[in-house]
Design an enzyme around this catalytic site. Sequence first.
Site, PDB file in Angstrom:
ATOM      1  N   ASP A   1       0.813  -1.220   0.000  1.00  0.00           N
ATOM      2  CA  ASP A   1       0.000   0.000   0.000  1.00  0.00           C
ATOM      3  C   ASP A   1       0.847   1.271   0.000  1.00  0.00           C
ATOM      4  O   ASP A   1       1.954   1.299   0.554  1.00  0.00           O
ATOM      5  CB  ASP A   1      -0.929   0.000   1.212  1.00  0.00           C
TER       6      ASP A   1
ATOM      7  N   GLU B   1       2.558   2.541   6.499  1.00  0.00           N
ATOM      8  CA  GLU B   1       2.510   1.122   6.839  1.00  0.00           C
ATOM      9  C   GLU B   1       2.902   0.244   5.660  1.00  0.00           C
ATOM     10  O   GLU B   1       3.604  -0.751   5.815  1.00  0.00           O
ATOM     11  CB  GLU B   1       1.101   0.760   7.329  1.00  0.00           C
TER      12      GLU B   1
ATOM     13  N   HIS C   1      -1.966  11.493  -0.745  1.00  0.00           N
ATOM     14  CA  HIS C   1      -2.842  10.650  -1.561  1.00  0.00           C
ATOM     15  C   HIS C   1      -3.984  11.458  -2.145  1.00  0.00           C
ATOM     16  O   HIS C   1      -4.278  12.563  -1.729  1.00  0.00           O
ATOM     17  CB  HIS C   1      -3.457   9.538  -0.701  1.00  0.00           C
TER      18      HIS C   1
END
Length: 914
Positions: A80, A84, A343
């Site tokens: 992703d 993380e 994002h």
Amino acid sequence: MPVVVVESPAKAKTINKYLGPNYTVLASYGHVRDLPPKNGSVAPDDDFAMTWEIGADSRKHVAAIAEALKTDDALILATDPDREGEAISWHLREALTKRRSIKKTTDVKRVTFNAITKTAVTEAMKNPRDIDAPLVEAYLARRALDYLVGFNLSPVLWRKLPGARSAGRVQSVCLRLIVEREMEIEAFRPREYWQVKAQLATPRGQTFEARLVTLAGKKLDKYDLENATQAEMAVQAVSSRALQVASVEAKPGSRNPSAPFMTSTLQQEASRKFGMGARQTMSAAQRLYEAGHITYMRTDGIDMAPEAVMAARDAIKERYGDSYVPKSPRMYKNKAKNAQEAHECIRPTDMRKDAAALRLTDADQRKLYDLIWKRTLACQMEAARLERTTVEIESDDRQVGLRATGQVVLFDGFLKVYEEGRDEPVEDDDKRLPQISQGDKAPFAKDAPLAGAYAKATGKDDEVVEAAAPNGMMRHEAAVLAENGAVLATQSHTQPPPRYTEATLVKRMEELGIGRPSTYASIVTTIQEREYVRKDQNRLIPEDKGRIVTIFLLNFFKRYVEYDFTAALEDELDEVSAGKEDYKELLGKFWRDFSAAIAETSDLRIAEVLDVLDDALAPQLYPPREDGTDPRTCPLCGQGSLHLKTSRSGGFVGCSRYPECRYTRPIGGDAAESEDRVLGVDENGEEISLRTGRFGPYVQRGEVSEENKKPDRASLPKGWQADQMTLEKALTLLSLPRIVGMHPEGGEVKANFGRFGPYIFHQAPDEPKGVYANLKDPQDVFEIGMNRAVELLAAKRANPGGRGRAAAKPLKELGEHPEGGGAVSILDGRYGPYVKWEKVNATIPDGTAPEDVTMDIAMGLLAEKAKKGGKKKAAPKKAAAKKPAAKKPAAKKTATKKTATKKSAGSTKSDAAE
């Protein structure tokens, strides 16, 4: 053939379709390494060196990737696109390097994509990069901080506060928000105020409502009418005057759509509209993302890619016409100081497809996708055009003034698709007014039009009010109605601040700068799982245990639960992710002060801690009593003094004369309202009393003494009210268990209450263990007869796993499963209707009636359940697949090149545990 690694098998399956047979796509199943849960995993004395270990469940996944790299000398890490995800890629590279699966010749690249679509994936493969070191260092810093706080502060809680579970860097601050809100509510004192409204008419006979804003020539403030007497005078002043329209002002207005979703706003809106918790929302969003339906769902960005904006405009034009498309695209900019991963917003990957077009079978996914799709389209639609009208009405002497407001939607714009929910109700100003002109007379409406409102406010019969109103002013403690029935004053009280919902809590954390998008769901979930907070009707209420932990931290570790400190630390961590600060320097500064604070509490005795907490909580624990007596005096014995105590179940208030006096009550209880009392004496002259304990009210026979250290006690069953307890009821409870009679096969049948409610019990002479059968109604314990008891016990023996019930009869038979193997039917279970086929039980989504379920719908539900692990028959196949792999490396190698097809319920990558 390059090896591509993603987190979940569902994501791997989707990406494999886009990349084709020239790539080997494997899943890591989330994080592959973590800090061992023991002391020493982070070593402050060794420059914060961190010890990592591969989890037991992850070893086989790492081994599969290593096996694939034996023949493929290229590794593409496609986890992703957030902190993380970057950390998972870093862990994989480190673990594989340690295994020597990554050699000097191995080409290791990192790719990211914001949506799992063919275009996004293939474009990402053309633009690989290296692992982002600052982003990994930000992860290392957060993980180290969470570990240092958890493994050093939690033991302090265990030693000083029995029953406390643990503490966390961000979860403790989140808990403080909930506890302090509860204390605000408890300290709140409502203030009375009255509002006056009148029902007026236009010259054309149309009616409208106006509220009093001016009295005696002065503008009314909210609290100017403080009681019923003042309200009655105001009603008389209005009803005794002739009124006319002084001015009519119509102002054009507009409403712009809300920005597209980011993580926090999606969680808030899902909570408002559907009552979905943060974890439930993120789980559904994860599955939508992995299926390629939406963009990445852990983001604090609200900007949208230009191509997505144009696609949204095209979809709007196609569905609703040119008038709903603004002349220029709407652009949204992030308000966050450091939108950490930069994002996009959360949006559909294909704007043309609504929820119906996707044919989603999962109810949560269907509702959430519909919400995201509507919000995304709405954010690019034309503004709603409104007209807001304000009418001022005055008496001839200008001593009385009223105001009527209304709103008309001239063009609905984005409201045609979507309107954002509200956390709390607001005053309704959307009423449409009739045609009104300046100078018009405004007589009172006839036939007591507000009588119904008066009846509702007072509880009086509507017809009685209508009959009585014209004969004189109606007055009640909650309302005053004029004799003409057209002027009404109603009583109101200020309300305490509302308890947090998950939505408003996330919103508040975001405002304070506490936590980040990837952490909100786990933080809110963790404090509930640790029983610090419970959720009741979607509101978060602190448990006594959570309140004590918060007060302890505020008194002994105040700096580390301060909002400003936690937000400032988040900003520093963002600086690390931007490459502007060294993470080990940040850890060093934190550890110096934190370790000193831990050392200061090591010598504290539990009694000292309780004294501090008792003083801090005194206003809540011991409120003043109406009779003026000492609020700390024990209400049961009248001799002891109340004090805060702790146990494994949390904090409570108890008498200092324990064990002679066993009075206790919960922290939230009120001594002045205690229902503890003596009910009478039994046939032997022993006192029977009603008491309140940590687990609720109970009855007791006698007192604790040297001869009787454990007197008979019995908790009140569910549905029994303490204020309705009598001596007879208490003796009935204390006489349990009740012997129902002798079973035909021998042995007594007994009825009683247990941990899981009312039950009957029987043990036959040849049975090693007895049989318990649950009863539905608590009254059955006292009334059930032998015939029914024997029947329930027989059903339980015939169906041991059925909680004493016979096999359920199907609500509907759908026919044989298309793949064979038995009938598909619909049954009614403990948690609602469900579809059953063999060993797979699939819950029917809320809003779907059992009679509307077709075989096609049932097949979809069963398939979804089976993928989540609901089909037990799949287990042997999995075991069989492993056996040849151990003997034949070639077979194992082949297996690694296949994409896992088993769909996860969501990525096993956990949100950062903060």
